[in-house]
Write a protein that holds these residues in place. Sequence first.
Motif, PDB file in Angstrom:
ATOM      1  N   TYR A 289       5.964  -2.824  24.248  1.00  0.00           N
ATOM      2  CA  TYR A 289       6.160  -3.371  22.901  1.00  0.00           C
ATOM      3  C   TYR A 289       4.965  -4.243  22.545  1.00  0.00           C
ATOM      4  N   PHE A 290       4.385  -3.998  21.354  1.00  0.00           N
ATOM      5  CA  PHE A 290       3.307  -4.819  20.821  1.00  0.00           C
ATOM      6  C   PHE A 290       3.780  -5.348  19.476  1.00  0.00           C
ATOM      7  N   GLY A 291       4.031  -6.654  19.414  1.00  0.00           N
ATOM      8  CA  GLY A 291       4.605  -7.250  18.223  1.00  0.00           C
ATOM      9  C   GLY A 291       3.575  -7.559  17.156  1.00  0.00           C
ATOM     10  N   PRO A 292       4.043  -8.015  16.002  1.00  0.00           N
ATOM     11  CA  PRO A 292       3.130  -8.400  14.925  1.00  0.00           C
ATOM     12  C   PRO A 292       2.365  -9.666  15.268  1.00  0.00           C
ATOM     13  N   VAL A 293       1.241  -9.851  14.584  1.00  0.00           N
ATOM     14  CA  VAL A 293       0.401 -11.027  14.807  1.00  0.00           C
ATOM     15  C   VAL A 293       0.978 -12.207  14.036  1.00  0.00           C
ATOM     16  N   TYR A 294       1.012 -13.376  14.661  1.00  0.00           N
ATOM     17  CA  TYR A 294       1.461 -14.597  13.992  1.00  0.00           C
ATOM     18  C   TYR A 294       0.534 -15.729  14.392  1.00  0.00           C
ATOM     19  N   LEU A 295       0.573 -16.831  13.651  1.00  0.00           N
ATOM     20  CA  LEU A 295      -0.305 -17.979  13.882  1.00  0.00           C
ATOM     21  C   LEU A 295       0.472 -19.116  14.535  1.00  0.00           C
ATOM     22  N   VAL A 296      -0.161 -19.737  15.496  1.00  0.00           N
ATOM     23  CA  VAL A 296       0.415 -20.904  16.168  1.00  0.00           C
ATOM     24  C   VAL A 296      -0.389 -22.130  15.745  1.00  0.00           C
ATOM     25  N   ARG A 297       0.314 -23.151  15.317  1.00  0.00           N
ATOM     26  CA  ARG A 297      -0.291 -24.389  14.832  1.00  0.00           C
ATOM     27  C   ARG A 297      -1.255 -24.116  13.670  1.00  0.00           C
ATOM     28  N   GLY A 298      -1.015 -23.014  12.968  1.00  0.00           N
ATOM     29  CA  GLY A 298      -1.781 -22.713  11.764  1.00  0.00           C
ATOM     30  C   GLY A 298      -3.218 -22.359  11.989  1.00  0.00           C
ATOM     31  N   SER A 299      -3.596 -22.007  13.239  1.00  0.00           N
ATOM     32  CA  SER A 299      -5.010 -21.720  13.458  1.00  0.00           C
ATOM     33  C   SER A 299      -5.259 -20.562  14.401  1.00  0.00           C
ATOM     34  N   GLU A 300      -4.434 -20.387  15.448  1.00  0.00           N
ATOM     35  CA  GLU A 300      -4.715 -19.372  16.446  1.00  0.00           C
ATOM     36  C   GLU A 300      -3.741 -18.202  16.306  1.00  0.00           C
ATOM     37  N   PRO A 301      -4.261 -16.969  16.388  1.00  0.00           N
ATOM     38  CA  PRO A 301      -3.390 -15.798  16.274  1.00  0.00           C
ATOM     39  C   PRO A 301      -2.764 -15.450  17.626  1.00  0.00           C
ATOM     40  N   TYR A 302      -1.494 -15.081  17.591  1.00  0.00           N
ATOM     41  CA  TYR A 302      -0.769 -14.687  18.791  1.00  0.00           C
ATOM     42  C   TYR A 302      -0.059 -13.372  18.523  1.00  0.00           C
ATOM     43  N   MET A 303       0.311 -12.728  19.653  1.00  0.00           N
ATOM     44  CA  MET A 303       1.062 -11.489  19.572  1.00  0.00           C
ATOM     45  C   MET A 303       2.008 -11.434  20.762  1.00  0.00           C
ATOM     46  N   THR A 304       3.220 -10.956  20.552  1.00  0.00           N
ATOM     47  CA  THR A 304       4.212 -10.805  21.610  1.00  0.00           C
ATOM     48  C   THR A 304       4.081  -9.426  22.237  1.00  0.00           C
ATOM     49  N   MET A 305       4.011  -9.382  23.587  1.00  0.00           N
ATOM     50  CA  MET A 305       3.995  -8.126  24.318  1.00  0.00           C
ATOM     51  C   MET A 305       5.162  -8.111  25.289  1.00  0.00           C
ATOM     52  N   ALA A 306       5.752  -6.928  25.481  1.00  0.00           N
ATOM     53  CA  ALA A 306       6.870  -6.798  26.423  1.00  0.00           C
ATOM     54  C   ALA A 306       6.817  -5.420  27.058  1.00  0.00           C
ATOM     55  N   LEU A 307       7.219  -5.356  28.358  1.00  0.00           N
ATOM     56  CA  LEU A 307       7.281  -4.067  29.039  1.00  0.00           C
ATOM     57  C   LEU A 307       8.420  -4.116  30.060  1.00  0.00           C
ATOM     58  N   PRO A 308       8.940  -2.946  30.448  1.00  0.00           N
ATOM     59  CA  PRO A 308      10.110  -2.926  31.319  1.00  0.00           C
ATOM     60  C   PRO A 308       9.752  -3.268  32.774  1.00  0.00           C
ATOM     61  N   ILE A 309      10.738  -3.866  33.489  1.00  0.00           N
ATOM     62  CA  ILE A 309      10.652  -4.101  34.939  1.00  0.00           C
ATOM     63  C   ILE A 309      11.530  -3.050  35.606  1.00  0.00           C
ATOM     64  N   GLU A 310      10.941  -2.172  36.398  1.00  0.00           N
ATOM     65  CA  GLU A 310      11.660  -1.054  36.990  1.00  0.00           C
ATOM     66  C   GLU A 310      11.771  -1.256  38.514  1.00  0.00           C
ATOM     67  N   GLU A 311      13.027  -1.117  39.020  1.00  0.00           N
ATOM     68  CA  GLU A 311      13.238  -1.167  40.481  1.00  0.00           C
ATOM     69  C   GLU A 311      12.623   0.070  41.109  1.00  0.00           C
ATOM     70  N   PHE A 312      12.819   1.189  40.453  1.00  0.00           N
ATOM     71  CA  PHE A 312      12.124   2.422  40.777  1.00  0.00           C
ATOM     72  C   PHE A 312      12.049   3.223  39.486  1.00  0.00           C
ATOM     73  N   LYS A 313      11.367   4.359  39.507  1.00  0.00           N
ATOM     74  CA  LYS A 313      11.085   5.103  38.280  1.00  0.00           C
ATOM     75  C   LYS A 313      12.365   5.437  37.530  1.00  0.00           C
ATOM     76  N   GLY A 314      12.457   4.939  36.310  1.00  0.00           N
ATOM     77  CA  GLY A 314      13.604   5.246  35.463  1.00  0.00           C
ATOM     78  C   GLY A 314      14.736   4.254  35.574  1.00  0.00           C
ATOM     79  N   ASN A 315      14.707   3.335  36.570  1.00  0.00           N
ATOM     80  CA  ASN A 315      15.788   2.362  36.730  1.00  0.00           C
ATOM     81  C   ASN A 315      15.274   1.001  36.260  1.00  0.00           C
ATOM     82  N   ILE A 316      15.578   0.641  35.016  1.00  0.00           N
ATOM     83  CA  ILE A 316      15.095  -0.594  34.406  1.00  0.00           C
ATOM     84  C   ILE A 316      16.070  -1.711  34.751  1.00  0.00           C
TER      85      ILE A 316
END
Length: 647
Positions: free
Chosen positions: A171-198
Motif C-alpha cells: 500500500y502506498f498512501g497519498p502524500v500529506y504534510l507534517v507541521r506544514g512543511s515536510e511531505p510524508y506518505m504512509t506505506m504498508a505491506l503484509p507480514i507472512e508466516e509463510f507464503k500466503g499466510n498473512i
Amino acid sequence: MTGASYRGEIVISESIQNLKSAIENSTGRRHGRLLRHYFLISVLLIAGGLIVSGLLEIYFRVHENREELALLQKEAATVAAVKIEKFIQDVETSMRSAAKGLDIGRQTSSDYRFELKRLLFLAPAITEAVIISVDGIQRARQLRLLVSSVNRETNFSGSAAFQRAKQGHSYFGPVYLVRGSEPYMTMALPIEEFKGNIVGVLLAEVNLKYVWDVVSGIKAGKAGYAYAVSRSEELIAHPDISLVLRGRKVSDLDQVRAAFQPVSDDQGRALTVARNLQGKQVISSFALVPRLDWAVFIERPVEEAHEALYASLLRTSGLLLTGLALALFASFFVARRVIRPLRVLGEGVDRIASGDMGFRVDLKTGDEIETLAGEFNRMAGALQEAYSRLEEKVAERTRELVAANDQLKELDKLKSRFLSNVSHELKTPLTAIVGLAANMLDGITGRLNDKQREYLSDIRASSDRLARLIKDLLDLSIIESGRVEFRPAPFALVSLVREVANSLRPVAEQKLINIEVISTEASPTVWADRDRIAQVLTNLIGNAIKFTSPQGRVMVSAQMNGGAWAEVTIGDTGPGVPAEEAERIFDEFYQLTRPGIESRGVGLGLAISKKLVEMHGGKIGVKSEMGKGSIFYFTVPVQPAMDAAVR
C-alpha cells in the motif's frame, strides 16, 4: 431578326479570328517583347519561391528544436522518476526484510521494538513504524522522534492501509504534510508466516524530503524547473514551496490531464506545448512513476527554448523584406505594362456592352497589347455596323408584330361578338324546342306511346344540355368583352356554400354520392358578387359529382386563409387529375378524358370559374394525386372590418 442575329454572330466570329491572327503575327514582328516581360516576372516568382522555402525551413527547424528539447527533458524526467521509484523500492525492501524477521504471536514486545529500531536504522526515511496483528490491533510502535507521529491510534482495522496490506498487496498512501512543511506518505505491506499466510501488517510513515531533493536538483536551462504530481492532480514537489504548502491543485493544466490519460504513442506524449501555472507558454515533458501513480514534469519557457533561432529568424526576415521589395517592384512593373492596358480594354468591353458602340480604346504600349487594342477597335466597328443592321431588323419585325397583334385583338373582338350573336340567335329557337317538347310530354298534342315519349325525353335532355352550353358561351363572351356586371356585397360564405350544395344534392343522390359541408366556428363574411361566386361553386361541385364514382364522397369547406382572404375547397374521391393536365384544365375548351365517364360539356366551366375568381382578385387551383381524388380551391376577399362596422 433571326437572320440578322446569325449574320451578327458571323461578323463577331470573324473579328475574333482576325484578332487571334494579328496577335500571332505581331509576336514575330515585335520580337516577343511581351514574352520577355513575362519571363522576367517568372524569375521574380522563383525568387519568391526561395523566400517561401526559407520560411518553411525556419518553420520546420522550430518544430525540430522543440522536439529535440522535449526529448532531452523527457530523459531528465525519466531519470528523476527512476530515482524516486528506486527510493520507494529501497524503503519497501527494508520493510520486507524487517517483516520476515517478525513472528506475530511468538515474540515479545522487546523483540518487536528491536526489529523496528533495526528498520529505522536501515531506512532513514522512515520516521515511524507500527506492527499490527491480523485483527487490526497495534502490537508495537517505534518513533524516530517523539514529535514525528501524526497517528496515535491503536486499532487499524478500518484503515485503508491495513485493509490493502491484509489482502497481500503493498500500500502506498497519498502524500500529506507534517507541521506544514515536510511531505510524508504512509506505506504498508503484509507480514507472512509463510507464503500466503498473512499474520499481520507492517505500517510505516515515510518522509519524502528525498523526493523534493531530487526534483529541486533538476535544472532545465536558465528558467526551467521540475515538479511532481499525483494522479489526484495534487502537487507533491515544486520549486515554489508555497504552492505545495497551499495544496495548490493543478487540474487546470492541460499537460497534467494528458499525462494520466492512456495513450499508445509515447513519442507523441513526449512533446507538449502548454501553459504553466503562471499562464506562460512552456515546453513540457513528463515521465510516469508507475508504482506510485505519480508523474514528474520538466518545463522550460518557450522564449528561452527558441533563443537559438532568433538570429536565424532575423536573417530570414531580412531576406523576406528584400523579397517583398522585389515583389512590389514586379507588381508595379506588371501593372504598368500589362494590367493597366488590359483594364482599359475591359472598360472598353463594358462601354460597348452598355450600348456605346462608338467607343474606341487608345493604347500605345509598343507591344502585342497595342496590336490587340487595334483589333479590338476594328471588332467594335464591325459590331457597330452589325448592331445597326440588327436595329433595323428589330424595328421592322416590331412593326410586323404590332400589326399582327392588332389583327389578333380585332379577331378576338369578332369572336366574342360572333359567340354573343350566335348564342342569342340559338337561344330563341332552342326555347321554342324545349317548350314544344314539354307540351308534347304533357299530352297537349294527344296521347303518346312509349317510344314517342322516350324520344321526346331525349330531345328535352339534349335541349337542356344545349341551353347550358349556350349559357356558358354567353358568359364567356360577356366576360372577355368586359361587359360583365360586377356587384360586390357582403355575405356569409358558408351559407352560400350550403345553399349550392343542397341544390346539387339530388343530382349527387342519383349516383349515391354523399355531399359533406364542413363548417367552421366563425363563418367568414366575404365581399364579392354573390351570384358569380354561386356560379363558381356550382361549376366546381358539379364537376366533383360528375367525376366521382358511385358511393363516393364530395367534401366542401370554407375557412379563413390569412387575414384578408377566405378559401373554399371542394374535394372528391374521384380518379384524380394527372400532373401534366393540372394547369391546362382551366383553359378554354379543354376537356379531361376519363374512362367510363361521358363528357357533357365543351370545357368552359373551369375557364369561366377561373375568370370570375380572378375578377375578384383571388386565385383558383387544384391539388390532385392519381387514384386518390382531387381538391379544387379558390379564394375570395374578406369584407374589411371598417366596412363591416359601417354596414
